[in-house]
Scaffold this active site. Sequence first.
Site, PDB file in Angstrom:
ATOM      1  N   ASP A  81       0.850  -1.195   0.000  1.00  0.00           N
ATOM      2  CA  ASP A  81       0.000   0.000   0.000  1.00  0.00           C
ATOM      3  C   ASP A  81       0.892   1.253   0.000  1.00  0.00           C
ATOM      4  O   ASP A  81       1.804   1.373   0.833  1.00  0.00           O
ATOM      5  CB  ASP A  81      -0.879  -0.040   1.260  1.00  0.00           C
ATOM      6  CG  ASP A  81      -1.983   1.004   1.248  1.00  0.00           C
ATOM      7  OD1 ASP A  81      -2.420   1.406   0.156  1.00  0.00           O
ATOM      8  OD2 ASP A  81      -2.433   1.391   2.352  1.00  0.00           O
ATOM      9  N   HIS A  82       0.626   2.161  -0.919  1.00  0.00           N
ATOM     10  CA  HIS A  82       1.348   3.450  -0.982  1.00  0.00           C
ATOM     11  C   HIS A  82       2.873   3.332  -1.009  1.00  0.00           C
ATOM     12  O   HIS A  82       3.560   4.008  -0.235  1.00  0.00           O
ATOM     13  CB  HIS A  82       0.945   4.364   0.197  1.00  0.00           C
ATOM     14  CG  HIS A  82      -0.456   4.846   0.118  1.00  0.00           C
ATOM     15  ND1 HIS A  82      -0.868   5.847  -0.735  1.00  0.00           N
ATOM     16  CD2 HIS A  82      -1.575   4.446   0.770  1.00  0.00           C
ATOM     17  CE1 HIS A  82      -2.176   6.045  -0.587  1.00  0.00           C
ATOM     18  NE2 HIS A  82      -2.634   5.207   0.304  1.00  0.00           N
ATOM     19  N   ALA A 212     -11.578   4.982   1.968  1.00  0.00           N
ATOM     20  CA  ALA A 212     -12.969   4.564   1.793  1.00  0.00           C
ATOM     21  C   ALA A 212     -13.593   3.980   3.063  1.00  0.00           C
ATOM     22  O   ALA A 212     -14.595   3.282   2.988  1.00  0.00           O
ATOM     23  CB  ALA A 212     -13.064   3.575   0.638  1.00  0.00           C
TER      24      ALA A 212
END
Length: 308
Positions: A81-82, A212
């Site tokens: 992630d990222h 989200a």
Amino acid sequence: PLVTSKEMFKKAYKGGYAIGAFNVNNMEIIQGIVEAGKEENAPLILQVSAGARKYAQPVYLKKLVEAAVEYSGLPIVLHLDHGDSFEICKACVDDGFTSVMIDGSKYPFEENIALTKKVVDYAHSKGVVVEAELGRLSGIEDAVSVSERDAAFTDPDEAVEFVERTGVDSLAIAIGTSHGAYKFKGEPRLDFERLEKISSMLPNFPLVLHGASSVPQEFVEICNKYGGQIPGAKGVPEDMLRKAAEMGVCKINIDTDLRLAMTASIRKYLAENPSHFDPRQYLGPGREAIKQMVIHKMRDVLGCSGKA
Ligand code: G3H
Ligand code: 13P
Ligand code: ZN
């Protein structure tokens, strides 16, 4: 098995549902998510941030996810992630991740393309898929004027050019979501018109929604009741996530809701059982709270139950 997200996204796109991508940092978080996936027979994306690697040491998370695959038999994607550099993406590809994100969203367009392309070339040569990001995550209130919004949110024409020139497998877009527990001051709002435009210009291409979490108010209230201080926390309403999942968004990132579910449960447990001090006594309920929250997401929000 440990898989890439290729087939998962293809099926999700056609079926109008999304796969949950959950951030993992320790054993109980992984177990809670995987128990939910097992019960719902749902495909899973387990994602590891640079912060998670630093907290747990990369080898622990990798082995825990391998244990999750063996234990559950579910199709599971191990995703970075990222990632903020070619080097961390390469390290994860070499480490056995099946998917990496290169987040070049803070760079100018051409630099983002060049960095993303470099990661795509390396990852694809090893059979690993790549997610990139175009546009900056910020709430609609922070970008009040049309020009501010255009500057921050993903431009549909640029999205098409970006995907064509990089060969990336999925793209995270900015339409008004943001990371963390404070996403909106007033009424929650997302730029669905923009999403509609992007997805119609990139048919069959999987989009990703970061930031989200829906920040369930029940968790916020329990935290605040038992000594927490997170007033005004607010997330993306679940019906908006469901709508996004029907519009080409195949991956929905959730971290904050995991944190809130676990922390609410542990705060309550410790407040109600002041004499207990065995970590299993409060981590057990924390893990169970994650499981129930994730089951709800899969069944009622993402639509991925039964799709493994
Ligand atoms: O996008 C951020 C995720 O919630 C990961 O957070 O960098 O604190 O691990 P982290
Ligand atoms: P949340 O903070 O809304 O859970 O977003 C998580 C995320 O986007 C991880 O990349
Ligand atoms: Zn994110």
